[in-house]
Design a protein around this motif. Sequence first.
Motif, PDB file in Angstrom:
ATOM      1  N   MET A 120      13.975  46.308 -21.778  1.00 47.95           N
ATOM      2  CA  MET A 120      14.586  47.142 -20.753  1.00 47.95           C
ATOM      3  C   MET A 120      13.756  46.959 -19.372  1.00 47.95           C
ATOM      4  O   MET A 120      12.714  46.439 -19.515  1.00 47.95           O
ATOM      5  CB  MET A 120      14.661  48.679 -21.028  1.00 47.95           C
ATOM      6  N   GLY A 121      14.442  47.651 -18.410  1.00 45.68           N
ATOM      7  CA  GLY A 121      13.643  47.388 -16.935  1.00 45.68           C
ATOM      8  C   GLY A 121      14.032  46.152 -16.565  1.00 45.68           C
ATOM      9  O   GLY A 121      14.647  45.142 -17.326  1.00 45.68           O
ATOM     10  N   PHE A 122      13.359  45.864 -15.391  1.00 45.17           N
ATOM     11  CA  PHE A 122      13.387  44.483 -14.961  1.00 45.17           C
ATOM     12  C   PHE A 122      12.167  43.729 -14.335  1.00 45.17           C
ATOM     13  O   PHE A 122      11.839  42.541 -14.623  1.00 45.17           O
ATOM     14  CB  PHE A 122      14.625  44.392 -13.873  1.00 45.17           C
ATOM     15  N   ASP A 123      11.520  44.534 -13.734  1.00 44.10           N
ATOM     16  CA  ASP A 123      10.227  44.102 -12.932  1.00 44.10           C
ATOM     17  C   ASP A 123       9.266  45.007 -13.188  1.00 44.10           C
ATOM     18  O   ASP A 123       8.843  45.833 -12.158  1.00 44.10           O
ATOM     19  CB  ASP A 123      10.668  43.778 -11.348  1.00 44.10           C
ATOM     20  N   PRO A 124       8.329  45.064 -14.234  1.00 46.22           N
ATOM     21  CA  PRO A 124       8.680  44.144 -15.329  1.00 46.22           C
ATOM     22  C   PRO A 124       9.380  44.585 -16.369  1.00 46.22           C
ATOM     23  O   PRO A 124       9.902  45.797 -16.566  1.00 46.22           O
ATOM     24  CB  PRO A 124       7.309  44.180 -16.023  1.00 46.22           C
ATOM     25  N   VAL A 125       9.943  43.733 -17.217  1.00 46.15           N
ATOM     26  CA  VAL A 125      10.856  44.032 -18.552  1.00 46.15           C
ATOM     27  C   VAL A 125       9.554  44.784 -19.455  1.00 46.15           C
ATOM     28  O   VAL A 125       8.649  44.082 -19.680  1.00 46.15           O
ATOM     29  CB  VAL A 125      11.314  42.862 -19.129  1.00 46.15           C
TER      30      VAL A 125
END
Length: 316
Positions: free
Chosen positions: A70-75
């Motif tokens: 989950m998340g993106f920056d960071p995963v």
Amino acid sequence: MLTATGPATEEPPVPVFPPMPLAEWADTKETLHRFLQVVGKLRLANAPRRNHWWHIPFHLTGRGLTTRPMGFDPVFAVDLDLVDHRLEVAVADGRRASFPLPGLSVAAFYRQLLDTLATLGLPATVDIPVPFDLADRTPFAEDEHHASYDRAMVTRYWVVLGQVAQVLEEFAGRSYAKTSPVHHFWHTFDLAVTRFSDRRVEQPDTVDPVTREAYSHEVVSAGFWFGDDQVPEPAFYSYTAPEPAGLVEESLRPAGARWIDSRGAHLALLPYEDVRAAPDPRAVVLDFLESAYVAGARRAGWDLAALRCPTAPEPR
């Protein structure tokens, strides 16, 4: 060269559907349920949205449960190892941090998780940090009361989840209908798989957003829970929503299965102990789920023949 680690080979094999009486781990279950709600709310805040809330449940691993990335920056991901009884946060750049679960109150777990996330530079807030749909809604940060953790029962809970999930996977594969993954929902603490028809459900303006999204189409859902105040024993279940007229007039299999009232509707219910006592537990569960699905889908007017995979039994 491959090496194996784990319990000694003289350990007995894990039985199929081991005993799981609610009374033996009720306090631990209440604590663990709140641990999962804390992590689940973190997942809710950081996962890309999917239809019917499919982005928020946990999935099973070979040792416990995972949020999935989950998340993106960071995963990142949060896993609960229910064999060694640790929570681990793993970041895509290779960093990891973990802490043990036994001995923690809900408040201590909540603080430890947020501190661990902050140390790794990850989102460390939980929106609405109180239990969802539980009788005791003490905020997570203040809950020192729920602090029971029976290691053996938590591991057995995970074992039961894994065995039930395999049966639900087999049941799911019998239909061409749109079907959810097998999900472990942290808010209701159950394992479920849901089949959808292609018919939209018109809902009144008073329906809350969670229900509106979950039941946007006709569904027949099947699953398993570990017991609660209303049904104080583990059980397999199924329901049809919206509930079609005459549903409870349909017969269920095996003989121990029954319809019960539930929040103004009806559930098909099969006690876990009945399944455990059967010569072929897996076959009994599949037969129960099939009978409940056919009951709901037939009454709702689904095209059973068109939705049946060749491996599925003929409706009866």
